[in-house]
Design an enzyme around this catalytic site. Structure first.
Site, PDB file in Angstrom:
ATOM      1  N   LYS A  89      11.519  -7.864   3.660  1.00  0.00           N
ATOM      2  CA  LYS A  89      10.065  -8.101   3.708  1.00  0.00           C
ATOM      3  C   LYS A  89       9.614  -8.903   4.925  1.00  0.00           C
ATOM      4  O   LYS A  89       8.510  -8.743   5.408  1.00  0.00           O
ATOM      5  CB  LYS A  89       9.629  -8.817   2.423  1.00  0.00           C
ATOM      6  CG  LYS A  89       9.635  -7.906   1.215  1.00  0.00           C
ATOM      7  CD  LYS A  89       8.883  -8.541   0.055  1.00  0.00           C
ATOM      8  CE  LYS A  89       8.698  -7.560  -1.074  1.00  0.00           C
ATOM      9  NZ  LYS A  89       9.969  -7.331  -1.821  1.00  0.00           N
ATOM     10  N   GLU A 111      -1.230 -11.109  -1.685  1.00  0.00           N
ATOM     11  CA  GLU A 111      -1.045 -11.157  -3.129  1.00  0.00           C
ATOM     12  C   GLU A 111       0.435 -11.001  -3.389  1.00  0.00           C
ATOM     13  O   GLU A 111       1.173 -10.450  -2.566  1.00  0.00           O
ATOM     14  CB  GLU A 111      -1.839 -10.051  -3.825  1.00  0.00           C
ATOM     15  CG  GLU A 111      -1.112  -8.742  -4.025  1.00  0.00           C
ATOM     16  CD  GLU A 111      -0.817  -7.990  -2.743  1.00  0.00           C
ATOM     17  OE1 GLU A 111      -1.626  -8.083  -1.805  1.00  0.00           O
ATOM     18  OE2 GLU A 111       0.230  -7.329  -2.700  1.00  0.00           O
ATOM     19  N   SER A 377      18.607  -3.930   0.422  1.00  0.00           N
ATOM     20  CA  SER A 377      17.310  -4.503   0.793  1.00  0.00           C
ATOM     21  C   SER A 377      17.229  -6.010   0.646  1.00  0.00           C
ATOM     22  O   SER A 377      16.451  -6.660   1.333  1.00  0.00           O
ATOM     23  CB  SER A 377      16.197  -3.833  -0.017  1.00  0.00           C
ATOM     24  OG  SER A 377      16.468  -3.922  -1.404  1.00  0.00           O
TER      25      SER A 377
HETATM   26  C1  PLP Z   1      10.161  -6.243  -2.739  1.00  0.00           C
HETATM   27  C2  PLP Z   1      11.539  -5.718  -2.726  1.00  0.00           C
HETATM   28  C3  PLP Z   1      11.816  -4.345  -2.908  1.00  0.00           C
HETATM   29  C4  PLP Z   1      10.761  -3.313  -3.218  1.00  0.00           C
HETATM   30  O1  PLP Z   1       9.784  -3.161  -2.247  1.00  0.00           O
HETATM   31  P1  PLP Z   1       9.733  -1.883  -1.282  1.00  0.00           P
HETATM   32  O2  PLP Z   1       8.417  -2.016  -0.598  1.00  0.00           O
HETATM   33  O3  PLP Z   1       9.838  -0.673  -2.120  1.00  0.00           O
HETATM   34  O4  PLP Z   1      10.878  -1.996  -0.344  1.00  0.00           O
HETATM   35  C5  PLP Z   1      13.132  -3.918  -2.833  1.00  0.00           C
HETATM   36  N1  PLP Z   1      14.142  -4.785  -2.613  1.00  0.00           N
HETATM   37  C6  PLP Z   1      13.920  -6.109  -2.442  1.00  0.00           C
HETATM   38  C7  PLP Z   1      15.088  -7.001  -2.226  1.00  0.00           C
HETATM   39  C8  PLP Z   1      12.627  -6.633  -2.500  1.00  0.00           C
HETATM   40  O5  PLP Z   1      12.418  -7.931  -2.341  1.00  0.00           O
END
Ligand code: PLP
Length: 393
Positions: A89, A111, A377
């Protein structure tokens, strides 16, 4: 067929900017300037310098040897979990605050649901010395105390949303109201590839650094810029957009999107948006979303806070409808097991969102020499309590 946004802000039949009249000036200002700003050499230089020295990019592309042996294919993990603040993010919030500064904005609003995007936003506001207001549902504030504390330490004001179900959708309404009232000095940082055009495209471009790195890293490791498969979990879709971006129009590279099936796709407690969703409008864009027969948005559920969003970004709705990406739904139980498997085989504790992407290997078979890149992610620190309760640790 192109899988990128067109000049009107659509991916196929999805996207656009369905916004109240009162918001038009704000969104239009952004639309007119975002591409020009992001193309300026000074923007690119500052963005890449911060990604390198502050975020820690490039994130490694790690060959997961033991996981690969177990599943009889070549699995590479794109390590977004190693970024500052623990997930992908931050790539987006760094980029958007640089856009905001160039638009002359001095005040940032956002938000947040689980608080991850709120923390990433509060982080870059501290970095740039800009005022930061984060709207968060009262229920989420109670559930996500550590992230609320992080935002406060980083200097943000956390404002509770007390209407409706007191969760993400209500926080979004408050943020939109704020933006309408403060059109001149305020930028609204949206945290995924959702919202009215140009947000989905802007966020996808900012996250596209991830697939740019994958191309270079694979060339070094495998002598090709193209994996056979790219896999990512999808909440709103930003980490997926990042790993797909430079492969979107190259159909040799197969895309796999993993959604949260919660307690089962047809259990009534799920967030498998594309499979269950119908066309509708959410947060200013036309996309697929979970709704009742008379069009009321259904409350999503997933054990992972980052995936329980009732819609999906318009890029992903198009990838689903056009069959460019294969969509797979993974239950809570499957994700938790896959998360533990990564701990035991590779010594990496993943975010539960990312564990959903890892869970596809149980049922889906790949060839021995397929190169499968999985978006890791985020890291699992934030999910420790959920892991503790689930496995009775
Ligand atoms: C917020 C988040 C997601 C989901 O958000 P996307 O916009 O779909 O990427 C996935 N993995 C992690 C670790 C997150 O913090």
């Amino acid at each position: 067929m192109s899988y990128h946004v067109n000049e009107k802000g659509y991916y196929g039949e999805f996207g656009g900017a369905y916004i109240p009249e009162m918001l038009y000036a704000n969104v239009e200002e952004l639309r007119q300037h975002y591409l020009k700003i992001m193309d300026e050499p000074s923007f690119k230089e500052e963005f890449h310098q911060l990604l390198k020295d502050y975020v820690g990019r490039p994130s490694p592309l790690y060959f997961a040897k033991r996981l690969s042996e177990k599943h009889n294919t070549k699995i590479y993990l794109k390590r977004e979990d190693l970024n500052h603040t623990g997930a992908h993010k931050i790539n987006n919030t760094i980029g958007q605050i640089l856009v905001a500064k160039r638009l002359g904005k001095t005040r940032i609003i956002a938000e947040t649901g689980a608080g991850q995007h709120g923390v990433a936003t509060a982080t870059v506001c501290a970095l740039m010395g800009l005022e930061c207001i984060v709207y968060m549902g009262e229920v989420d504030i109670a559930r996500q105390a550590p992230n609320v504390a992080r935002m406060k330490m980083l200097g943000a004001t956390v404002v509770p949303a007390t209407s409706g179900s007191k969760t993400l959708k209500d926080a979004t309404n408050e943020a939109i109201r704020d933006w309408i009232n403060n059109p001149v000095n305020t930028h609204y940082i949206i945290g995924s590839v959702v919202g009215p055009h140009p947000y989905p495209d802007m966020v996808a471009r900012l996250q596209s650094v991830v697939s740019e790195e994958i191309q270079q890293q694979l060339l070094e490791k495998e002598g090709t810029t193209k994996p056979d498969y790219v896999v990512a979990c999808v909440g709103g879709g930003s980490n997926a957009a990042g790993v797909y971006y430079h492969f979107l129009d190259d159909t040799d590279v197969k895309l796999i999107a993993v959604e949260a099936a919660g307690k089962g796709i047809h259990s009534g407690e799920s967030a498998a948006t594309s499979v269950l969703g119908k066309e509708g409008i959410i947060h200013g864009s036309k996309t697929l979303l979970m709704q009742t027969d008379d069009g009321q948005i259904t409350e999503p559920y997933s054990i992972s806070a980052g995936l329980d969003y009732p819609g999906v970004g318009p890029m992903h709705a198009h990838l689903y409808r056009s069959c460019r990406a294969e969509f797979i739904s993974i239950t809570d139980d499957e994700a938790m097991k896959a998360g533990l498997e990564l701990c035991e085989l590779e010594g990496i504790i993943p975010a539960i969102e990312s564990s959903h992407a890892l869970a596809i290997f149980k049922d889906k078979k790949f060839k021995k020499d397929d190169i499968v890149v999985v978006s890791l992610s985020g890291r699992g620190d934030k999910d420790l309590n959920t892991y503790i309760n689930y496995f009775n640790l």
